[in-house]
Each structure stands twice: as structure tokens, then as C-alpha cells.
Design an enzyme around this catalytic site. Structure first.
Site, PDB file in Angstrom:
ATOM      1  CE  LYS A  45      33.029  56.355  27.136  1.00 26.48           C
ATOM      2  NZ  LYS A  45      34.354  56.979  27.057  1.00 26.48           N
TER       3      LYS A  45
ATOM      4  CE1 TYR B 132      37.569  25.613  43.034  1.00 28.16           C
ATOM      5  CE2 TYR B 132      36.408  27.674  42.570  1.00 28.16           C
ATOM      6  CZ  TYR B 132      36.625  26.330  42.301  1.00 28.16           C
ATOM      7  OH  TYR B 132      35.911  25.690  41.310  1.00 28.16           O
TER       8      TYR B 132
END
Length: 811
Positions: A474, A706
Site C-alpha cells: 500500500k 524565505y
């Protein structure tokens, strides 16, 4: 007669194949005899006690009954070896065996013609109890030299390999920690490896390894007093050869006082050691001319010991095996190709096979037969000999005189929707072909080691003998790539796969996966999809059970179906309190199923809450007891026993007494042993690497990134990586929390992690632009990385974005 030990391999001449039904810890070759008979094999070596009455009906089959099949294979290989008097080089050691073997093959096939050899050698790293006899079995009368490697993992294994290889020249590469667990001491391991040279005429080794030097003088000389020792060192004076390296220059001081100076193509310590072993071996074979040696070294290339699976142009998948081409290696590569079924077409690109020792007519007839058996959609032959024998190959084949001619005429649409095997002798430089065909993506790559994954699967299998195994694929196989992982699992014959959602199962079916697949989170709207693709739902509530029953009835009212075509898996909630029936709901389940016998329970299972934590041991045992009671109630009411499973990866290690009929393997397969009780036994599977885009010097006091979060306290060299949170690198790793591995140095992040980029401080690293950087892998453990941001390895693995290219490789 071709020798076969693996029933999954491509059969090029089944009527001329002898199958050895070897029994191992995890596999029994006798189980596949009927299958091989159907594929045309008629000759079998079997163990007497394993003979089955049903085989008497195979009237045209011939069975050779022996006490031990592996022993018979080894004995036949030893007898075959006795037919040849050519020099044979035997190589052992902890590391470098395959590199030394492959470099010797390159060095001895180039240079002055009188000293060229026709070489038989182990394909890839075939150095085991099975691999060595298969390798030596390839010797034929045209070979003038053999080069074989031998590896052992426990005492008493080398004696059989020595009888098979019977080297005249020995090379002991080094001694390290590999397989230490199989021996009482390092000295015992050295002594066992030295058994390879019991009858050798010459042994070459590095005397700096004191354990090797001591055991050679105390043990080997006692059993082989006439052996000639060639000792070399970079530090000791009392040796035959003193090696000194300055830059890329190697000075070899010879016993006669002369000095040979050579320019090395590789200068890292491991390569220098391997090259010195090679050069001294060439010296032993009479190749001593400095100019000739330098010429050979100039043509030396890195050894690619793995098959790499890469994304290509035109929706193709490339298998890159562009560094050597021989018949044995071709068989291995085709076996790998046959395990890949994600594309509807196959294309083979092969170069001439050089210096095989087989007459050309016989060689290309054999290659043509292999190609015909493979039935590719397109065959591309490159080289003069391929062209000369082109009439042997399919009429649709394409032929080119050399690699340049192929590149000049190459059309990408030849490879549309195809799995493409590119395999060429080193001199054809097929890496250019791979580069042309490879899809260009940004520099962040998740490398998936299929050999490590197979190792982990076998490790957990050994912990749960005689028990079925379900593997979780999965969440894109925990970020590793569902389809490719599922193919390997199918090849290794696991019993079940499990996915989270129906669309994951559909993708596997569309890519040729035919194993049973359980869907853990089915929804009512996907029931038709489950039926169409033979997917089996996990049922965890009465609402879902009734919906599955109503759906099956509506389908049956419109068309006939086979009995028991509606399989389901009953989930019991024993304490997780996530999904599942509570034990007191089992009577309701039984009442509903009693009226619908076409609904059949394939398995019943539950999930341990804290299998990885010893503090929850008592609760894990409570869960087991609850599960057994619920499963027995279900079994009694159904009148049959569904397969029962409870254990996850950590549970397989910590609660072997709870393994029942099947176990579920998840994160452990992908290299994380979450119980941390047996460190080092599970190998890391994924390595995330990126590249340095730019390096600049930034002054103290300036900021990086940033929001000006990365304030520098010193003048720094700052590198920008082609990796960001859109690739799965968590923003929490910013501002010095995360560390990456840059050419042997750990470097911290600087400033915030950006969407597509991350900045790191490389002030103390030796790094240039375009250099590779490890984000996690063998040098930065993913478990360690997860702890720095208070998460679990599952999250980091599954967060790796699908835009990050996956490269699958196998030795």
C-alpha cells in the site's frame, strides 16, 4: 547439457537442460518439477527421499536419485574442473571480490595481443555454494584462463568451493566485518577463507591485514608448504612489493629493486587496493611491461555490479546493463527482464559478445536461439559480428555496425510502451544509448535496492518458517514503487499482497500481477471494480458486509458466477479500535454468512497495537487471546477454518509463537526493523539522493532563504540542493534540524526548506556543483532522520513524491 537450479529462469533449450532440485531453508526445488516438465525439461537430479509416485507417470523424464542434490552439483562441477589445466584465479575476501574479478577480466582482455586471454569468469557475484559450481560449469576447451570468486558465511563451506575452483593463483582481497556473525572470531573467518588456497601455487595478499598475514604463516604454510606468497603493503617494509600512492600515481617497488610507476584511473583507497591486487596478478601472469600495463589501465572502466531499472522516453522502461555482455550475463539479464511486465512490448539491444571463447558460428547460433526463445517485439544488434550473423535473427531485427551508427539512426518510437534491455560489451559504450533513451527528470532520485529487499523478505521468512506471508504494498509500496516491488514479490512467490484502496490493486493487475490481493479500505462504489479485477475486500463492519452481500446477489441475478467467487477477509478489533468487528459481533457475522454460502471468508485477522514496544507485551498477549477466541468462534460457525493472521513486521520478530497460518510483512521489508531487537539484520532498501545545483559564499550576518530564518554566524559556503518539500523533504528539517551526507561530511540545512530547493552549509565539506548528496540511506539512517522531527520512518518513506524518479537496481 545446461545446468539449472532456479525454476523461474528463462529456458533456452529445455530438452538439453538438467534441473537440480535443491532444497534450501526457504525453497524446495522438488516442488517445481511438474512445472518444469510442462515447460519441456526432462532431466532432473532429485533426492531419493523426495521421489514422488506421481512422477512415474512422466514416462519420458529421467530422474537421477542422489542423497544430496547440492552435493551432487558441487561434485559434478569439481569433476568438470579436473578436465582443464589452464591457470585459474581464485578470489576471496570480505570486500572487493567482484571488482577485482571484473577488473582482471578487463585488464587481461586488452593490451598486447600475445597476452590476451579467453576468460571464463563468475557472472556478477556468483560466489556461493550454488553460484560457484554453476560458474565453473561454464568452462570449455576454448578458455585459456578462469577467474572465479568464492564467498562463505559460516565454517566448513570453503572446502567444497576449493575443490570446484582449485585455483592456481589466489587473491585474498581483505578482511572486514562482513559475515562476522557466522564465525567465532575474525581469525576463524580468515582461516576458513584461506582453505580456498590449499592447493594453490601462488597467493597474493596485502600484509597490512595482520589477521591475514598471521594465519597465512601459521595455517596455510602448514597445509601448503610450497605455496609462493606475494605480500604487498603501503606501510610495511619487509614485503615483496611496496606500494606508494601520490595523487593518481602508483609506485610499485619490486623485489629486484626496480620501480614501476603507473597512473591510476581511480584513486579512492578501496580502488587502489583492488587495482594493486590486479596489477600483481598480471605480474604473476607475465605481464610486466610498464607501457603495456598503463595502456590496459587507461581502458579500465568502473564496474557496474547491478542491473538498473530506469524510466525511458516514449513511456518505456530501461534495464541498464551497459557494461558487459556475455552469454551467462545475458541469461541473468533476461531473467530480470521477464520479471518486468509493466509495458506490453519488449525490445532487446545487444552488442557483439567479445572473447567468449566459443566459435563464432556456435556463439551466435546460441544467442539467436536465446533471442528466439525470448520473442522480443524488436531486436537491435550492434557490431560487425551481429551484422554478419543477422540471418539467424528475426526478420524484423535491426542491425548497426557500431554504437555511433545506432545513435545516428535511432528513433524513439522504436521503444514506445516497451521494456528495453540495453546490454553491451564495455567497448561499445552503451551508456550513450541509455543516456539518449532515458527520460530526463530533475536530479533527485530514490534508489531502490532489490537485492536488499529480497534479503529482508528472506530474513522475515526465516523467522516464520512454514508460514504463509502477506506483503503490504500500500501507499506506493511505502514510497518505493508498488508495481516494481510487487513483481519482485511475485517472482519470490509470496502468498498474498495487500493494498489500501481498490485503485492500487487495479494498477497491479494492469501491470501483470496475478497474486491474490486484499484491499484494506474498500468502498461500496468500488465493489464492481473489486470483482472485475479479482480483488478481495477487507470486511470490518456489518454495514460493509451487508453491502458486499447485496452486491453479490445483484450480480448473481444477472449472470452466472463460479462458486465461492466472493472472497472476503474478516477484520477483528482486538484493541486497536480503528477498524474491525468487536468479538461480540461475531455471532451476527455468522448469522449473515449462514444464509449466503457464496460469501467465503478467505482469512480472519487482527492487528497488534504495540508489537514493537516491550512495555505493551502483556497487552499484545491479551490481543492474541481475544483474536484466537474470536477466530475459533468464527471457524466453528462457518464449518471451515479461514487462514488466520495477526503479526506485523515487529510481531514476526518479537512474538514468533503467534505466527499462526500467515504473517503480514510491511515496513520491515523496506528496511526498518521497528522493534530494534536485531539491529543490522534488516538492510536499508531505499536511498534518497539529490544533487548540488549551486554553491556560493555568504558572509556572516547575512540570511539564507524565505523569511530570513537562516541567519549565518560565520562566513559560509552554502549549497542549494534540487530537493524541496514538494519532493517529500519535510519543512521541519529546515534551519539546521536536518543533516545530509556530502562526500563523507554531514552538512546541516540552512534556512527554511523551500518547495523545490533546500540550502545546506557545506563550509567543512569537499564538494563541487553537480556532486551527489545523500538525504537518507546507509550514511543517514531513515530511523535517525525520523527521530529528529519526532515522527516515524513510515512517514518519511511514504512522503517521497511520485515526481521523484525511482531507480531500481539488482546485482
Amino acid at each position: 547439457m545446461l545446468w539449472l537450479t532456479d525454476s523461474r529462469q528463462l529456458l533456452t533449450a529445455p530438452a538439453n537442460t538438467l534441473f537440480f532440485a535443491i532444497r534450501g531453508e526457504r525453497h524446495d526445488g522438488h516442488r517445481y518439477i511438474d512445472e518444469l516438465y510442462e515447460r519441456g525439461v526432462r532431466q532432473f537430479v532429485v533426492e531419493r527421499e523426495a521421489m514422488r509416485p506421481a512422477w512415474a507417470n512422466l514416462t519420458d523424464a529421467h530422474f537421477i536419485e542422489v542423497q544430496n542434490v547440492l552435493g551432487q552439483l558441487q561434485q559434478m562441477a569439481a569433476q568438470h574442473r579436473q578436465q582443464f589445466t589452464i591457470p585459474v584465479i581464485g578470489i576471496t575476501g570480505s570486500n572487493g571480490k567482484t571488482i577485482v574479478k571484473e577488473w582482471l577480466a578487463q585488464l587481461l582482455a586488452g593490451g598486447s595481443a600475445p597476452t590476451d586471454y579467453v576468460i571464463a569468469r563468475s557472472p556478477k557475484s556468483y560466489n556461493s555454494q550454488v553460484g560457484v559450481p554453476l560458474s565453473v560449469g561454464e568452462l570449455n576447451e576454448s578458455h585459456t584462463l578462469g577467474i572465479f570468486e568464492a564467498g562463505i558465511s559460516q565454517p566448513h563451506e570453503m572446502a567444497a568451493l576449493e575443490a570446484i575452483i582449485r585455483p592456481t593463483i589466489g587473491v585474498f582481497t581483505n578482511i572486514g566485518t562482513a559475515h562476522d556473525e557466522g564465525f567465532k572470531s575474525r581469525k576463524q573467518k580468515v582461516a576458513e577463507k584461506l582453505r580456498l588456497f590449499t592447493h594453490a601455487q601462488t597467493l597474493i595478499y596485502r600484509a597490512d591485514y595482520a589477521d591475514i598475514d598471521d594465519e597465512v604463516n601459521m595455517l596455510l604454510r602448514a597445509v601448503n608448504p610450497n605455496i609462493r606468497l606475494i605480500r604487498w603493503s603501503t606501510a610495511l617494509d619487509s614485503v615483496d612489493y611496496r606500494a606508494n600512492v601520490q595523487g593518481d600515481s602508483l609506485r610499485l617497488n619490486r623485489p629486484d629493486g626496480t620501480v614501476t610507476t603507473l597512473r591510476l584511473p581511480f584513486t579512492d583507497p578501496a580502488s587502489v587496493e583492488n587495482l594493486t591486487h590486479c596489477l600483481l596478478t598480471l605480474n604473476e601472469l607475465g605481464i610486466t611491461n610498464e607501457a603495456d600495463l598503463q595502456k590496459r589501465l587507461n581502458h579500465l572502466r568502473p564496474v557496474s555490479m547491478r542491473l538498473e531499472l530506469k524510466e525511458g522516453v516514449q513511456n518505456s522502461v530501461l534495464i541498464d546493463d551497459s557494461y558487459n555482455n556475455d552469454v551467462a550475463g545475458l541469461q541473468l539479464a533476461l531473467n530480470f527482464l521477464n520479471g518486468q511486465q509493466s509495458r506490453p512490448r519488449q525490445v532487446l539491444v545487444l552488442s557483439d559478445v567479445l572473447q567468449s571463447g566459443i566459435p563464432d558460428d556456435e556463439l551466435y547460433e546460441q544467442i539467436a536461439r536465446i533471442v528466439a526463445e525470448q520473442k522480443p517485439d524488436l531486436f537491435v544488434g550492434v557490431g560487425l559480428m551481429m551484422g554478419h550473423h543477422k540471418t539467424r535473427f528475426p526478420a524484423t531485427s535491426l542491425f548497426f555496425e557500431d554504437t555511433d551508427a545506432l545513435l545516428n539512426n535511432l528513433r524513439p518510437d522504436w521503444f514506445r510502451d516497451a521494456t528495453v534491455l540495453v546490454k553491451g560489451a564495455r567497448s561499445f559504450a552503451f551508456e550513450q544509448v541509455v543516456s539518449r533513451l532515458q527520460r530526463k527528470v530533475h536530479g533527485t532520485v530514490l534508489h531502490i535496492d532489490l537485492d536488499a529487499l529480497t534479503h529482508n523478505l528472506n530474513y522475515y521468512r526465516a523467522k516464520a518458517p512454514n508460514t504463509k506471508i502477506m506483503v503490504m504494498v500500500k501507499a506506493f509500496a511505502y514510497g518505493s514503487g508498488s508495481t516494481e516491488i510487487a513483481r519482485l514479490l511475485q517472482f519470490n512467490r509470496v502468498d498474498y499482497l495487500a493494498v489500501a484502496y481498490a485503485d492500487e490493486g487495479v494498477a497491479l493487475r494492469q501491470n501483470g500481477i496475478d497474486l491474490s490481493i486484499m484491499v484494506m479500505n474498500p468502498s461500496i462504489e468500488t465493489f464492481q471494480t473489486l470483482l472485475d479485477y479479482q480483488l478481495e475486500p477487507e470486511i470490518y463492519s456489518m454495514r460493509l458486509l451487508k453491502a458486499w452481500g447485496d452486491f453479490s446477489r445483484s450480480v448473481d441475478s444477472t449472470r452466472a458466477t463460479t462458486p465461492h467467487s466472493y472472497l472476503l477477509h474478516v477484520k477483528i478489533d482486538t484493541g486497536m479500535h480503528r477498524l474491525g468487528f468487536l468479538p461480540n459481533e461475531i455471532p451476527d457475522v455468522l448469522n449473515y454468512l449462514a444464509e449466503r454460502p457464496h460469501l467465503r471468508v478467505a482469512t480472519v485477522f487482527s492487528h497488534l497495537v504495540g508489537a514493537d514496544d516491550a512495555s505493551f507485551n502483556s497487552f499484545s498477549r491479551q490481543q492474541y487471546d481475544r483474536f484466537i477466541n474470536a477466530a475459533e468462534t468464527l471457524e466453528h460457525g462457518l464449518g471451515y477454518r479461514p487462514t488466520r493472521h495477526l503479526l506485523n513486521s515487529a510481531g514476526i520478530i518479537r512474538f514468533p509463537e503467534f505466527r499462526l497460518d500467515m504473517v503480514r510483512l510491511g515496513i520491515g521489508l523496506y528496511g526498518v526493523e521497528s522493534s530494534e531487537t536485531e539491529p543490522g539484520q534488516v538492510l536499508p532498501v531505499g536511498t534518497l539522493r539529490t544533487v548540488v545545483s549551486q554553491i556560493k559564499t555568504v558572509r556572516a550576518g547575512d540570511t539564507v532563504g524565505y523569511s530570513r530564518r537562516g541567519v549565518l554566524t560565520h562566513d559560509a559556503r552554502v549549497a542549494t540542493l534540487a530537493l524541496g518539500y514538494a519532493d517529500g523533504y519535510d519543512r521541519r528539517f529546515g534551519n539546521g534540524v536536518g543533516m545530509v551526507w556530502v562526500n563523507g561530511t554531514r552538512c546541516p540545512t540552512v534556512g527554511n526548506v523551500c518547495m523545490d530547493m533546500t540550502m545546506i552549509d557545506v563550509t567543512h565539506a569537499n564538494v563541487e556543483e553537480s556532486d551527489e548528496v545523500e538525504v537518507f540511506g546507509s550514511n543517514v539512517a531513515i530511523t535517525e532522520l525520523a527521530r529528529t522531527i519526532n515522527t516515524i520512518p513510515y512517514e518519511l518513506l511514504t512522503n517521497v513524491s511520485e515526481r521523484v524518479k525511482r531507480v531500481f537496481f539488482k546485482e
